[in-house]
Motif scaffolding. Structure first.
Motif, short mmCIF file in Angstrom:
data_model
loop_
_atom_site.label_atom_id
_atom_site.label_comp_id
_atom_site.label_asym_id
_atom_site.label_seq_id
_atom_site.Cartn_x
_atom_site.Cartn_y
_atom_site.Cartn_z
N PRO A 117 138.25 61.38 -4.10
CA PRO A 117 137.18 60.37 -4.21
C PRO A 117 137.61 59.15 -5.02
O PRO A 117 137.27 58.02 -4.66
CB PRO A 117 136.04 61.13 -4.90
CG PRO A 117 136.32 62.57 -4.62
CD PRO A 117 137.81 62.68 -4.62
N TYR A 121 138.06 55.24 -3.78
CA TYR A 121 137.45 54.11 -4.50
C TYR A 121 138.51 53.07 -4.84
O TYR A 121 138.27 51.86 -4.71
CB TYR A 121 136.74 54.57 -5.77
CG TYR A 121 136.15 53.40 -6.52
CD1 TYR A 121 134.93 52.86 -6.14
CD2 TYR A 121 136.88 52.78 -7.54
CE1 TYR A 121 134.42 51.74 -6.78
CE2 TYR A 121 136.37 51.67 -8.18
CZ TYR A 121 135.15 51.15 -7.80
OH TYR A 121 134.66 50.03 -8.42
N THR A 178 127.80 64.20 -14.54
CA THR A 178 127.38 65.19 -13.56
C THR A 178 125.87 65.34 -13.59
O THR A 178 125.27 65.39 -14.67
CB THR A 178 128.03 66.55 -13.85
OG1 THR A 178 129.44 66.38 -13.97
CG2 THR A 178 127.75 67.54 -12.73
N VAL A 205 128.20 62.11 -10.30
CA VAL A 205 128.45 63.17 -9.34
C VAL A 205 127.20 64.03 -9.16
O VAL A 205 126.70 64.61 -10.13
CB VAL A 205 129.63 64.06 -9.78
CG1 VAL A 205 130.00 65.07 -8.69
CG2 VAL A 205 130.84 63.21 -10.13
N ASP A 206 126.70 64.10 -7.94
CA ASP A 206 125.55 64.95 -7.60
C ASP A 206 126.10 66.24 -7.00
O ASP A 206 126.68 66.24 -5.92
CB ASP A 206 124.66 64.22 -6.59
CG ASP A 206 123.43 65.04 -6.20
OD1 ASP A 206 123.31 66.21 -6.63
OD2 ASP A 206 122.59 64.52 -5.45
N GLY A 209 124.38 69.80 -3.79
CA GLY A 209 124.71 70.30 -2.46
C GLY A 209 125.84 71.30 -2.42
O GLY A 209 126.22 71.77 -1.34
N GLU A 213 128.92 70.55 -0.12
CA GLU A 213 129.28 69.15 -0.28
C GLU A 213 128.81 68.64 -1.64
O GLU A 213 128.04 69.32 -2.34
CB GLU A 213 128.62 68.31 0.83
CG GLU A 213 127.10 68.35 0.80
CD GLU A 213 126.46 67.58 1.94
OE1 GLU A 213 127.20 67.19 2.86
OE2 GLU A 213 125.23 67.39 1.91
N TYR A 214 129.29 67.47 -2.01
CA TYR A 214 128.81 66.79 -3.21
C TYR A 214 128.82 65.30 -2.94
O TYR A 214 129.45 64.83 -1.99
CB TYR A 214 129.65 67.14 -4.44
CG TYR A 214 131.10 66.73 -4.37
CD1 TYR A 214 131.55 65.54 -4.92
CD2 TYR A 214 132.04 67.56 -3.75
CE1 TYR A 214 132.88 65.17 -4.85
CE2 TYR A 214 133.38 67.20 -3.68
CZ TYR A 214 133.80 66.01 -4.23
OH TYR A 214 135.12 65.66 -4.16
N GLU A 215 128.09 64.54 -3.75
CA GLU A 215 127.96 63.10 -3.54
C GLU A 215 128.38 62.36 -4.81
O GLU A 215 128.08 62.80 -5.92
CB GLU A 215 126.52 62.75 -3.18
CG GLU A 215 126.27 61.27 -2.93
CD GLU A 215 124.84 60.99 -2.52
OE1 GLU A 215 124.34 59.90 -2.84
OE2 GLU A 215 124.21 61.86 -1.89
N VAL A 216 129.09 61.25 -4.63
CA VAL A 216 129.54 60.46 -5.77
C VAL A 216 129.12 59.00 -5.56
O VAL A 216 129.32 58.45 -4.48
CB VAL A 216 131.07 60.51 -5.95
CG1 VAL A 216 131.47 59.82 -7.26
CG2 VAL A 216 131.59 61.93 -5.91
N SER A 217 128.53 58.41 -6.58
CA SER A 217 128.25 56.97 -6.55
C SER A 217 129.07 56.31 -7.66
O SER A 217 129.33 56.92 -8.70
CB SER A 217 126.76 56.69 -6.75
OG SER A 217 126.31 57.22 -7.99
#
Length: 246
Positions: A117, A121, A178, A205-206, A209, A213-217
């Motif tokens: 990730p 970026y 996190t 970091v979410d 899921g 899966e995981y989500e990053v902003s």
């Protein structure tokens, strides 16, 4: 006691298990001042509400070599060091603040060394062609950042050094949160100060899921340097995506 202030020394157990305490210490240091014991206990209750694990005010033992009036320590947790169930039935454990935070850091820094990730970026930030080969060195223990006249310090979670063809083209510091963690105002101030020298990647970091899966902003503080190399034989960063002349 210094004057009428009630001095509280923050212990490592509170920092490790409660992210709200860790953020407070990053901005105010490990010695906190209150108007009285009641104020200190009220703040401990608020930190317990905001963090993942309880914390409490503990009296200083007479033999302790400290001028603090009390300690802020991790509160007692359910005693489960020896689970009642058999090992093959499965043992359940709570996740403390340090483990929870480390989970997000591991997702962004573990793997083949390019930290996928973060590598994606970096490619986006540097506007690199997808085919451009790059390597990312991850420093998991970078130096802390302090600002003259500002209490506390900011400890980056990691630092990145980005190389293309053996030449370092960019460096970043990283702050990784996190779950619902967010930057304290003083922590943001120190990050903005650090970003004057080296850009800071703030990644949230979410993990809700997982394990699928995981989500990053991402948010970036500071501009990435795009200076032309001093060596005339090297190309500038803007030229890396262009094909070389035959």
């Amino acid at each position: 006691m210094a004057g009428d202030e009630f001095q509280v020394e923050v212990k490592a157990s509170a920092i490790d298990r409660n992210s709200a305490v860790a953020e407070l210490v990053a901005s105010a240091g490990e010695r906190l001042s209150y108007g009285g014991e009641g104020d200190a206990r009220a703040d401990a209750a608020e930190l317990t509400r905001r963090g993942e694990s309880p914390v409490r005010i503990q009296a200083v033992a007479p033999q302790d070599d400290t001028d603090a009036d009390a300690y802020l320590v991790a509160g007692s947790r359910t005693r489960g060091s020896i689970p009642a169930a058999a090992p093959d039935d499965g043992w359940q454990f709570g996740v403390d603040a340090s483990q929870y935070g480390a989970l997000g850091e591991a997702l962004l820094t573990a793997g083949d060394g390019t930290a996928r990730p973060l590598a994606l970026y970096v490619r986006h930030d540097l506007e690199l062609d997808p085919e451009t080969s790059l390597s990312i060195d991850v420093d998991e223990s970078p130096p802390a950042v302090t600002k003259p006249g500002t209490p506390g310090r900011w400890q980056p979670d990691c630092a990145l050094s980005v190389d293309i063809a053996g030449r370092t083209v960019a460096r970043y510091r990283c702050e990784i949160k996190t779950g619902g963690g967010s930057l304290e105002r003083s922590q943001r101030e120190l990050i903005e100060y650090a970003a004057r020298e080296t850009p800071v990647i703030y990644a949230r970091v979410d993990v809700s899921g997982l394990p699928r899966e995981y989500e990053v902003s991402f948010e970036q503080f500071g501009e990435t340097s795009r200076d032309t190399p001093t060596d005339a034989a090297q190309r500038s960063l803007e030229d890396w995506s262009e094909p070389e002349d035959e």
